[in-house]
Design a protein around this motif. Structure first.
Motif, PDB file in Angstrom:
ATOM      1  N   VAL A   1      54.468  48.771  53.422  1.00 11.70           N
ATOM      2  CA  VAL A   1      54.027  49.878  54.275  1.00 11.70           C
ATOM      3  C   VAL A   1      55.173  50.873  54.476  1.00 11.70           C
ATOM      4  CG1 VAL A   1      53.312  50.516  56.615  1.00 11.70           C
ATOM      5  CG2 VAL A   1      52.233  48.567  55.471  1.00 11.70           C
ATOM      6  N   ALA A   2      56.369  50.360  54.764  1.00 11.98           N
ATOM      7  CA  ALA A   2      57.530  51.223  55.000  1.00 11.98           C
ATOM      8  C   ALA A   2      57.877  52.054  53.771  1.00 11.98           C
ATOM      9  CB  ALA A   2      58.727  50.365  55.412  1.00 11.98           C
ATOM     10  N   LEU A   3      57.541  51.548  52.585  1.00 14.25           N
ATOM     11  CA  LEU A   3      57.839  52.257  51.339  1.00 14.25           C
ATOM     12  C   LEU A   3      56.688  53.160  50.901  1.00 14.25           C
ATOM     13  CD1 LEU A   3      59.549  49.334  49.397  1.00 14.25           C
ATOM     14  CD2 LEU A   3      60.669  51.311  50.441  1.00 14.25           C
ATOM     15  N   GLY A   4      55.656  53.253  51.721  1.00  9.68           N
ATOM     16  CA  GLY A   4      54.544  54.151  51.417  1.00  9.68           C
ATOM     17  C   GLY A   4      53.607  53.654  50.341  1.00  9.68           C
ATOM     18  N   LEU A   5      53.688  52.379  49.989  1.00 14.90           N
ATOM     19  CA  LEU A   5      52.860  51.844  48.905  1.00 14.90           C
ATOM     20  C   LEU A   5      51.469  51.441  49.373  1.00 14.90           C
ATOM     21  CD1 LEU A   5      55.561  49.678  47.107  1.00 14.90           C
ATOM     22  CD2 LEU A   5      54.688  51.902  46.389  1.00 14.90           C
ATOM     23  N   ILE A   6      51.383  50.903  50.596  1.00 12.30           N
ATOM     24  CA  ILE A   6      50.079  50.529  51.147  1.00 12.30           C
ATOM     25  C   ILE A   6      49.978  51.031  52.582  1.00 12.30           C
ATOM     26  CG2 ILE A   6      49.887  48.475  49.691  1.00 12.30           C
ATOM     27  CD1 ILE A   6      50.527  46.790  52.203  1.00 12.30           C
ATOM     28  N   GLU A   7      48.765  51.114  53.056  1.00 12.84           N
ATOM     29  CA  GLU A   7      48.502  51.490  54.444  1.00 12.84           C
ATOM     30  C   GLU A   7      47.666  50.389  55.078  1.00 12.84           C
ATOM     31  OE1 GLU A   7      46.653  55.291  56.913  1.00 12.84           O
ATOM     32  OE2 GLU A   7      45.934  54.856  54.867  1.00 12.84           O
ATOM     33  N   ARG A   8      48.052  49.974  56.287  1.00 13.64           N
ATOM     34  CA  ARG A   8      47.334  48.907  56.980  1.00 13.64           C
ATOM     35  C   ARG A   8      46.642  49.497  58.204  1.00 13.64           C
ATOM     36  NH1 ARG A   8      50.191  43.474  57.894  1.00 13.64           N
ATOM     37  NH2 ARG A   8      48.113  42.753  57.330  1.00 13.64           N
ATOM     38  N   THR A   9      45.355  49.197  58.335  1.00  6.16           N
ATOM     39  CA  THR A   9      44.566  49.701  59.445  1.00  6.16           C
ATOM     40  C   THR A   9      43.816  48.545  60.098  1.00  6.16           C
ATOM     41  OG1 THR A   9      44.242  51.781  58.256  1.00  6.16           O
ATOM     42  CG2 THR A   9      42.817  51.380  60.156  1.00  6.16           C
ATOM     43  N   ALA A  10      43.874  48.481  61.418  1.00  6.91           N
ATOM     44  CA  ALA A  10      43.190  47.417  62.138  1.00  6.91           C
ATOM     45  C   ALA A  10      41.692  47.447  61.836  1.00  6.91           C
ATOM     46  CB  ALA A  10      43.420  47.573  63.644  1.00  6.91           C
ATOM     47  N   GLY A  11      41.157  46.320  61.441  1.00  9.04           N
ATOM     48  CA  GLY A  11      39.740  46.214  61.150  1.00  9.04           C
ATOM     49  C   GLY A  11      39.367  46.601  59.740  1.00  9.04           C
ATOM     50  N   ARG A  12      40.286  47.240  59.025  1.00 13.16           N
ATOM     51  CA  ARG A  12      40.004  47.681  57.662  1.00 13.16           C
ATOM     52  C   ARG A  12      40.832  46.926  56.630  1.00 13.16           C
ATOM     53  NH1 ARG A  12      41.407  53.578  55.065  1.00 13.16           N
ATOM     54  NH2 ARG A  12      40.277  53.335  53.110  1.00 13.16           N
ATOM     55  N   GLY A  13      41.929  46.381  57.058  1.00 14.10           N
ATOM     56  CA  GLY A  13      42.816  45.700  56.128  1.00 14.10           C
ATOM     57  C   GLY A  13      43.812  46.658  55.500  1.00 14.10           C
ATOM     58  N   SER A  14      44.262  46.328  54.311  1.00 13.73           N
ATOM     59  CA  SER A  14      45.273  47.132  53.605  1.00 13.73           C
ATOM     60  C   SER A  14      44.650  47.872  52.436  1.00 13.73           C
ATOM     61  CB  SER A  14      46.408  46.230  53.091  1.00 13.73           C
ATOM     62  OG  SER A  14      47.017  45.527  54.156  1.00 13.73           O
ATOM     63  N   VAL A  15      45.081  49.119  52.264  1.00  9.93           N
ATOM     64  CA  VAL A  15      44.597  49.957  51.166  1.00  9.93           C
ATOM     65  C   VAL A  15      45.800  50.543  50.439  1.00  9.93           C
ATOM     66  CG1 VAL A  15      43.280  52.032  50.573  1.00  9.93           C
ATOM     67  CG2 VAL A  15      42.470  50.525  52.400  1.00  9.93           C
ATOM     68  N   VAL A  16      45.713  50.630  49.121  1.00 13.88           N
ATOM     69  CA  VAL A  16      46.794  51.202  48.325  1.00 13.88           C
ATOM     70  C   VAL A  16      46.846  52.714  48.564  1.00 13.88           C
ATOM     71  CG1 VAL A  16      47.750  51.493  46.010  1.00 13.88           C
ATOM     72  CG2 VAL A  16      46.467  49.424  46.580  1.00 13.88           C
ATOM     73  N   CYS A  17      48.032  53.224  48.887  1.00 12.34           N
ATOM     74  CA  CYS A  17      48.199  54.657  49.154  1.00 12.34           C
ATOM     75  C   CYS A  17      48.165  55.466  47.862  1.00 12.34           C
ATOM     76  CB  CYS A  17      49.531  54.909  49.866  1.00 12.34           C
ATOM     77  SG  CYS A  17      49.636  54.206  51.522  1.00 12.34           S
ATOM     78  N   GLU A  18      47.922  56.757  47.991  1.00  9.26           N
ATOM     79  CA  GLU A  18      48.019  57.666  46.855  1.00  9.26           C
ATOM     80  C   GLU A  18      49.466  57.735  46.385  1.00  9.26           C
ATOM     81  OE1 GLU A  18      45.484  59.100  45.283  1.00  9.26           O
ATOM     82  OE2 GLU A  18      44.129  58.074  46.682  1.00  9.26           O
ATOM     83  N   ILE A  19      49.670  57.953  45.097  1.00 10.87           N
ATOM     84  CA  ILE A  19      51.021  57.951  44.538  1.00 10.87           C
ATOM     85  C   ILE A  19      51.918  58.981  45.225  1.00 10.87           C
ATOM     86  CG2 ILE A  19      52.323  58.604  42.451  1.00 10.87           C
ATOM     87  CD1 ILE A  19      50.422  57.009  40.809  1.00 10.87           C
ATOM     88  N   GLY A  20      51.334  60.072  45.685  1.00 11.67           N
ATOM     89  CA  GLY A  20      52.120  61.084  46.378  1.00 11.67           C
ATOM     90  C   GLY A  20      52.768  60.581  47.650  1.00 11.67           C
TER      91      GLY A  20
END
Length: 266
Positions: A60-79
């Protein structure tokens, strides 16, 4: 994508973050896709939830994934990925086959930046800069076409481009060259894998690098900028970004470099 194809994990939360981060950088999961759940990661790697959470916090700190309560983790856009973070750069340099989209993004940056850096180098290079460039180029020539020396050839290629950043004598570009080094390694390793079986391709690549060296040595800023662009055209072909090299090349055969080298030694 599933976790099945990933290797077993050893090395605590940092090692798990590295393994998962490299899988992301290699395109195992794509932007917008759902990342595996904590409990699935725990089960697959046979590690504690605390270790998994620490590893995910790094991603998360490296901007690779985003974690949201109730949604889990999603891969971030390359940007959103922190590609110049030393940790991400190191991970990427160790990957045999980075995600093609990621390679294209890195290449696009180099294509926009390096011709300008070469122009600066032609104006500012000092004797030790030229010696550094020459040593790297001669190393490339010695190792070209030798499968057992492919790693050395790539290192000399990286050293050549690093020397151009340093020869600009611009503080920011010199630092950028240092930060970009792992990314440049990834591109060069990928393009060299394409070139090694092709002697004609290797000679063409060497000719382009030789012309760039000669332009910087002669302090011809326009020629250096054009030659750097032509080196990157070759890289684009080898990476499969474009189908083929342009019909008109600004470079002469490598024999032209040999003539100049002989003249300087006499």
């Amino acid at each position: 994508m599933t976790l099945v194809s990933l290797p077993r994990h050893h090395g605590g939360a940092d090692g798990l973050a590295r393994l998962l981060g490299q899988a992301l950088l290699a395109g195992h999961w794509h932007p917008g896709e759902t990342f595996p759940r904590e409990r699935d990661l725990c089960a697959h790697f046979e590690v504690s939830r605390n270790q998994v959470r620490n590893a995910l916090a790094t991603l998360v700190a490296l901007g690779l994934i985003e974690r949201t309560a109730g949604r889990g983790s999603v891969v971030c856009e390359i940007g959103e990925w922190h590609l110049l973070d030393p940790l991400v750069s190191t991970w990427m340099a160790e990957i045999e086959a980075p995600d093609p989209q990621l390679l294209r993004e890195i290449f696009a940056f180099r294509h926009s930046a390096e011709p300008s850096v070469a122009r600066l180098a032609a104006r500012a290079a000092e004797a030790e800069d030229l010696e550094r460039l020459e040593a790297a180029f001669q190393g490339m020539r010695r190792t070209a076409g030798r499968p057992e020396a492919s790693a050395q050839h790539a290192e000399y290629d990286v050293a050549f481009h690093d020397a151009i950043y340093r020869a600009s004598h611009n503080l920011v570009w010199r630092q950028m060259g240092h930060l970009l080094r792992p990314s440049i390694v990834a591109l060069i390793q990928r393009s060299q894998a394409h070139l090694q079986p092709q002697r004609d391709g290797l000679e063409d690549s060497l000719a382009r690098h030789g012309r760039l060296l000669e332009a910087i040595r002669c302090r011809d800023a326009d020629a250096a900028e054009a030659a750097a662009t032509d080196v990157l055209r070759r890289t684009a072909v080898d990476l499969g970004i474009v189908a083929d090299a342009p019909a008109r090349s600004i470079l002469a055969p490598i024999a032209e470099y040999n003539v100049h080298a002989k003249e300087r030694s006499e």
